[in-house]
Write a protein that holds these residues in place. Structure first.
Motif, PDB file in Angstrom:
ATOM      1  N   ALA A  67       0.962  -1.126   0.080  1.00 20.48           N
ATOM      2  CA  ALA A  67      -0.091   0.115   0.001  1.00 20.48           C
ATOM      3  C   ALA A  67       0.972   1.369  -0.030  1.00 20.48           C
ATOM      4  O   ALA A  67       0.622   2.308  -0.623  1.00 20.48           O
ATOM      5  CB  ALA A  67      -0.933  -0.142   1.413  1.00 20.48           C
ATOM      6  N   ASP A  68       2.054   1.113   0.726  1.00 17.10           N
ATOM      7  CA  ASP A  68       3.021   2.117   0.553  1.00 17.10           C
ATOM      8  C   ASP A  68       3.431   2.971  -0.672  1.00 17.10           C
ATOM      9  O   ASP A  68       3.375   4.059  -0.932  1.00 17.10           O
ATOM     10  CB  ASP A  68       4.409   1.949   1.324  1.00 17.10           C
ATOM     11  N   TYR A  72       2.394   8.753   5.849  1.00 18.17           N
ATOM     12  CA  TYR A  72       1.521   9.808   5.226  1.00 18.17           C
ATOM     13  C   TYR A  72       2.414  10.689   5.241  1.00 18.17           C
ATOM     14  O   TYR A  72       2.811  11.537   4.137  1.00 18.17           O
ATOM     15  CB  TYR A  72       0.253  10.039   5.663  1.00 18.17           C
ATOM     16  N   CYS A 107      -7.940   6.711   7.712  1.00 20.95           N
ATOM     17  CA  CYS A 107      -7.443   5.315   7.988  1.00 20.95           C
ATOM     18  C   CYS A 107      -8.373   4.546   8.924  1.00 20.95           C
ATOM     19  O   CYS A 107      -8.775   5.040   9.865  1.00 20.95           O
ATOM     20  CB  CYS A 107      -6.080   5.538   8.667  1.00 20.95           C
ATOM     21  N   TYR A 125      -6.222  -3.160   7.496  1.00 16.41           N
ATOM     22  CA  TYR A 125      -6.404  -3.907   8.375  1.00 16.41           C
ATOM     23  C   TYR A 125      -7.937  -4.299   8.312  1.00 16.41           C
ATOM     24  O   TYR A 125      -8.468  -4.962   9.377  1.00 16.41           O
ATOM     25  CB  TYR A 125      -6.090  -3.372   9.850  1.00 16.41           C
ATOM     26  N   THR A 139      -3.702  -4.197   1.685  1.00  8.86           N
ATOM     27  CA  THR A 139      -2.572  -4.774   1.617  1.00  8.86           C
ATOM     28  C   THR A 139      -2.516  -6.141   1.695  1.00  8.86           C
ATOM     29  O   THR A 139      -3.452  -6.761   2.388  1.00  8.86           O
ATOM     30  CB  THR A 139      -1.484  -4.145   2.390  1.00  8.86           C
ATOM     31  N   SER A 152       0.192  -7.480   3.433  1.00  6.90           N
ATOM     32  CA  SER A 152       1.124  -7.493   4.433  1.00  6.90           C
ATOM     33  C   SER A 152       0.694  -7.764   5.760  1.00  6.90           C
ATOM     34  O   SER A 152       1.307  -8.376   6.433  1.00  6.90           O
ATOM     35  CB  SER A 152       2.027  -6.017   4.512  1.00  6.90           C
ATOM     36  N   ARG A 163       5.697  -7.513  -0.532  1.00  9.26           N
ATOM     37  CA  ARG A 163       5.721  -6.250  -0.838  1.00  9.26           C
ATOM     38  C   ARG A 163       4.534  -6.084  -1.812  1.00  9.26           C
ATOM     39  O   ARG A 163       4.654  -5.960  -3.083  1.00  9.26           O
ATOM     40  CB  ARG A 163       6.556  -5.412  -1.270  1.00  9.26           C
ATOM     41  N   VAL A 164       3.174  -6.294  -1.497  1.00  6.47           N
ATOM     42  CA  VAL A 164       1.983  -6.302  -2.573  1.00  6.47           C
ATOM     43  C   VAL A 164       0.794  -5.760  -1.594  1.00  6.47           C
ATOM     44  O   VAL A 164       0.391  -6.104  -0.380  1.00  6.47           O
ATOM     45  CB  VAL A 164       1.742  -7.619  -3.217  1.00  6.47           C
TER      46      VAL A 164
HETATM   47  C1  LIG Z   1       1.151  -1.519   7.309  1.00  3.04           C
HETATM   48  C2  LIG Z   1       0.452  -0.542   7.049  1.00  3.04           C
HETATM   49  C3  LIG Z   1       0.380   0.059   5.483  1.00  3.04           C
HETATM   50  C4  LIG Z   1       1.453  -0.499   4.793  1.00  3.04           C
HETATM   51  O1  LIG Z   1       1.084  -1.672   4.074  1.00  3.04           O
HETATM   52  P1  LIG Z   1       2.381  -2.106   2.931  1.00  3.04           P
HETATM   53  O2  LIG Z   1       1.245  -2.728   1.945  1.00  3.04           O
HETATM   54  O3  LIG Z   1       3.020  -3.304   3.671  1.00  3.04           O
HETATM   55  O4  LIG Z   1       3.005  -1.065   2.240  1.00  3.04           O
HETATM   56  C5  LIG Z   1      -0.489   1.057   5.129  1.00  3.04           C
HETATM   57  N1  LIG Z   1      -1.272   1.665   5.925  1.00  3.04           N
HETATM   58  C6  LIG Z   1      -1.247   1.365   7.194  1.00  3.04           C
HETATM   59  C7  LIG Z   1      -2.055   2.069   8.006  1.00  3.04           C
HETATM   60  C8  LIG Z   1      -0.554   0.276   7.660  1.00  3.04           C
HETATM   61  O5  LIG Z   1      -0.606  -0.119   9.059  1.00  3.04           O
END
Ligand SMILES: *Cc1c(COP(=O)(O)O)cnc(C)c1O
Length: 374
Positions: free
Chosen positions: A108-109, A136, A177, A208, A231, A233, A242-243
């Motif tokens: 998501a980054d 952010y 968020c 999440y 994400t 992750s 990383r996806v």
């Molecule tokens: C972990 C997290 C991300 C990042 O996710 P990736 O897909 O690992 O880059 C994005 N937003 C929040 C709120 C997170 O906690």
């Protein structure tokens, strides 16, 4: 001779420093967590014994089915599909929308960065509600945007009056968020509705989602200014590959696809992602287990006098600490091989955040905490 060469080298170094853009030099570094192998080395512990509760990863690890699929992959010598056709189809099915609504990124980054690049001209404003995910601020600043930070209420909800009154003339993008990291609470839908009606892009980070079960993707039908981020992750245990993906209107997804690096999501991540989706029920069971463990852990943590435990719709628990420095709790646990996050900044003065691990890991945590707290 050697002195001359040294002098020359020094002068050259100085010149390079002058070449950095003034702005990158002024930037504060983003500080993610220390990798477990390095913690283990520093503390003379075994890496396998480390209980990692500091980055909200899946405590059960990547499942064998996914590892087997990765081992069988035959096309690692071929570039991934820049149009992401198969991946976008699988995600579209998972989300219940069309391929044209999906774009993938290296986490998501990467998508947050791409969205900043897509919408921010120098000095455009982005509105956010702090405390929240600190990446952010980093990426908005990096993209020459200005981050307007509104403080959340004491229970970390967004102040509805303040949000409604905020002048949005200079604002291009609003970051929301849900559940919020690090507080674990959900976004109130009326806040989202308000911003969706304005002339701004609204990002809802649902990293999440699988733990909360609440999504705003259904709002896309009426609002082409919405971007939901997800994400692989967290729930899907692929943080190291990383996806992540954006769910958005075809107007925005077209532009994201146009500007993204052609081969950002790698072939291994493609295979892992497709296998995860195919075996979704496996993760669903894990999520239920994690939720159960979370609620038991919250009950156990509440017994410590020094902790105020916040409710959580996610796989982590935020606690305010009184009577002992949060940093001391972090360091004492670290000596025992248990890693957690602590915060001691303006809006999070003396807090800890604990990711929900396996029941065994949580038992060790509570046991060690009993030696530190009363
Ligand atoms: C972990 C997290 C991300 C990042 O996710 P990736 O897909 O690992 O880059 C994005 N937003 C929040 C709120 C997170 O906690």
């Amino acid at each position: 001779m050697i002195d001359d060469a040294f002098q020359y080298q020094k002068e050259k170094m100085k010149k390079i420093e002058e070449l950095f853009c003034s702005f990158a030099e002024k930037m504060k570094p983003y500080s993610p967590i220390e990798p477990p192998d390095q913690v283990a080395k520093r503390l003379n512990l075994n890496e396998v014994d480390i209980i990692k509760l500091d980055a909200n990863e899946n405590p059960y690890g990547t499942p064998q089915i996914v590892l087997d699929a990765l081992a069988k992959g035959k096309y690692y010598h071929i570039y991934p599909d820049p149009a992401q056709i198969q991946l976008r189809e699988s995600i579209a099915k998972y989300v219940g929308l069309e391929s044209e609504n999906i774009v993938l990124g290296t986490g998501a980054d990467e998508l947050i960065d791409l969205l900043c690049r897509l919408f921010i001209n120098p000095d455009d404003c982005v509105l956010g509600f702090v405390p929240t995910f600190t990446y952010y601020e980093h990426v908005i600043t990096l993209n020459r945007g200005r981050y307007i930070k509104l403080n959340r209420n004491e229970d970390f909800s967004i102040d509805s009056d303040q949000a409604q009154k905020q002048n949005l003339d200079q604002v291009k993008m609003v970051m929301l968020c849900s559940p919020n990291n690090p507080s674990g609470n959900m976004l109130d839908e009326s806040i989202l509705d308000h911003f969706l009606k304005q002339n701004v892009v609204v990002i809802v980070d649902e990293a999440y989602f699988e733990f909360s079960g609440v999504s705003y993707v259904n709002q896309l039908k009426q609002n082409d200014n919405l971007v939901v981020l997800r994400t692989f992750s967290k729930c899907f245990a692929l943080a190291g590959l990383r996806v992540g993906y954006a769910v958005t209107s075809s107007k925005i997804s077209k532009m994201l696809l146009k500007i993204k690096p052609p081969f950002s999501v790698n072939v291994a991540a493609e295979i892992a992602l497709k296998t995860c989706i195919k075996h979704f029920s496996y993760f669903e069971k894990q999520v239920n287990q994690i939720i159960e463990t979370r609620d038991q852990t919250i009950a156990s943590l509440q017994k410590f006098k020094e902790l105020t435990v916040y409710p959580s719709k996610s796989n982590f628990i935020l606690c305010k600490v009184d009577g002992i420095p949060a940093q001391k709790i972090k360091l004492d646990l670290e000596l025992k091989g248990i890693l957690i996050r602590y915060f001691d900044v303006d809006l999070l003065r003396n807090y800890i955040r604990i990711s929900v691990g396996t029941p065994d890991q949580m038992e060790s945590l509570i046991q060690e905490l009993s030696g530190i707290l009363s």
